[in-house]
Structure formats: structure tokens, C-alpha cells
Design an enzyme around this catalytic site. Sequence first.
Site, PDB file in Angstrom:
ATOM      1  N   HIS A 195     -31.477 -10.449 -36.388  1.00 56.46           N
ATOM      2  CA  HIS A 195     -31.095 -11.563 -35.500  1.00 56.46           C
ATOM      3  C   HIS A 195     -31.847 -12.828 -35.953  1.00 56.46           C
ATOM      4  CE1 HIS A 195     -30.646 -14.034 -31.915  1.00 56.46           C
ATOM      5  NE2 HIS A 195     -29.639 -13.249 -31.581  1.00 56.46           N
ATOM      6  N   GLU A 251     -23.550 -15.202 -36.683  1.00 54.50           N
ATOM      7  CA  GLU A 251     -24.234 -15.887 -35.587  1.00 54.50           C
ATOM      8  C   GLU A 251     -25.073 -17.019 -36.157  1.00 54.50           C
ATOM      9  OE1 GLU A 251     -25.549 -13.775 -31.541  1.00 54.50           O
ATOM     10  OE2 GLU A 251     -27.129 -13.916 -33.010  1.00 54.50           O
TER      11      GLU A 251
END
Length: 253
Positions: free
Chosen positions: A95, A165
Site C-alpha cells: 500500500h 491506487e
Amino acid sequence: MAKPILVANWKNHPSSQDEVHALLKDLIRKKLLYKRLSVFIAPPLAYLESVADRAGKFAQLAAQDITELPKGTYTGVVTNDILKSFGVKLAIVGHSERRALGESSLVVSEKVKAALKSGIAPLVCVGEKTRDTDGEHFEFLRMQIKESLAGLSKQSVTSVLIAYEPSWAIGKSAKDAMPAGELAQSVIFIKKVLTDLYGRKVAESIPILYGGSVDPSNAGEIMREGGVKGLLVGRASLKAKSFEEIALSLLQK
Ligand code: 13P
């Protein structure tokens, strides 16, 4: 056809067990809706048991990270066998908030391999930090994908999922989120990179999700026009109502 995928990344929220129970109580009311999708909840580790106990009827458990460390003794580390024992099926890996803390694509690739070895599907996050007019961010994205998946065989990469993302699109208001048209271009680019690495058939089998300021106002358009198979949702997954509306958008694609 495979069900659309909806992943709730709770990050470090809610701030108490009572709030977790209240949120799960609200979510479970719509369990029939969620069962029409592949829903995963990635809570803070301290809440794994609560979520495992209460959400099992409509969602699968996910981890927000995974360790690359082999079997051993490590103070302060939750090892992958423990995650497995709770029923964790998916792990977010790389992430941007972890990459910002110094996690390199090399470490990400080790974590991806460790996840696969444990039988946990890695959801590998990729995305540029900024965009530029000359398209240099595409080169950044290509390298990040290549390095994050380094060392994977064609066969093992079929168990991987990708979350596109871009960090600039996270935590914004929906109006500042990524436009669906630009997302579609990035998704085509990611598919091309995967095709160059593994061939078209394998590349097409890898689900690509989008994350970054998804909320009920933009989820429908992202799903219709973005070319993705699902969504990775942060803030809007912490309210039962907005999560439900996003889930509905996935079904209306
Ligand atoms: P937001 O949906 O809050 O922008 O967070 C996105 C994210 O980081 C999910 O992993």
C-alpha cells in the site's frame, strides 16, 4: 462470470472495539447484498477476531499487510500462519502508505511470495505519486509493477490481484479523485505491462481493482468506465450506508 470484488481497507480505524461491533452490526443487515459480491474486510489486526466472528456470513477476512519473514521467532510481528489461522484469505501488499514509510518494491515482491506460500492471495498496490504531462508516470508505474512482481512464475501470478491506487488520489474529496477516463487509460497500460511480462492470457486473468477516494458519488462511473473488476475503499468503508451504496454500484455495472 466472477463476482465484482469489494475490499474495505479500514486502515487504523475505528478507534474502539465497540465501534467495530456497531459497524459490523450495521453491515450485516445487508448481508444478502454483500453475498452477491466478493467482499473482503481488512481491519486493524487487533480486530481480526471480532470481524472473523461477526462478518463471516457476508465477507472474507483480509490483512492490510503481510510479513516477508520466514518461520521464526520475532517479537512484535504477526506471522502469516497466525493470519491464516484466523481465516485471512487476502492481503494488501505494498500500500502506498507503507511504501511512504520506506517499503521498497523489492520488499513488496518478497511479501507477495510469502503471501502466495501461505495460501493468501496478495492484492498488490501500485500507482504513481504524481502525474505529469509527458506521461513519465507511466514509466514509474511500469517499473513498480515489474519490481513488485519480480520472480513470480506465470502460474503463481495468476493468484495475484492488482490494486491501482495512485497516492495522489487517496484521501481526497470525490471531485478531486481520478476521473474515470484517466483511470481507464491507466488500466489499459497496466494490462499491457502484465501482457509484456506474462502473456495476454495470464494478464487477462489478473483482476485489477481501483482505490483512491471512492465514494457513493463516483463508484458507479468508475465501475462503468474505468475498466476495473472491483474497488479498494478506505474512508467510505467505515460507514455502513456509504459501503452499501458502493456495493450497489458494483452490481449495476
Ligand atoms: P480513501 O478511499 O480513503 O481515499 O483510501 C483509499 C485507500 O488508501 C484504500 O486502500
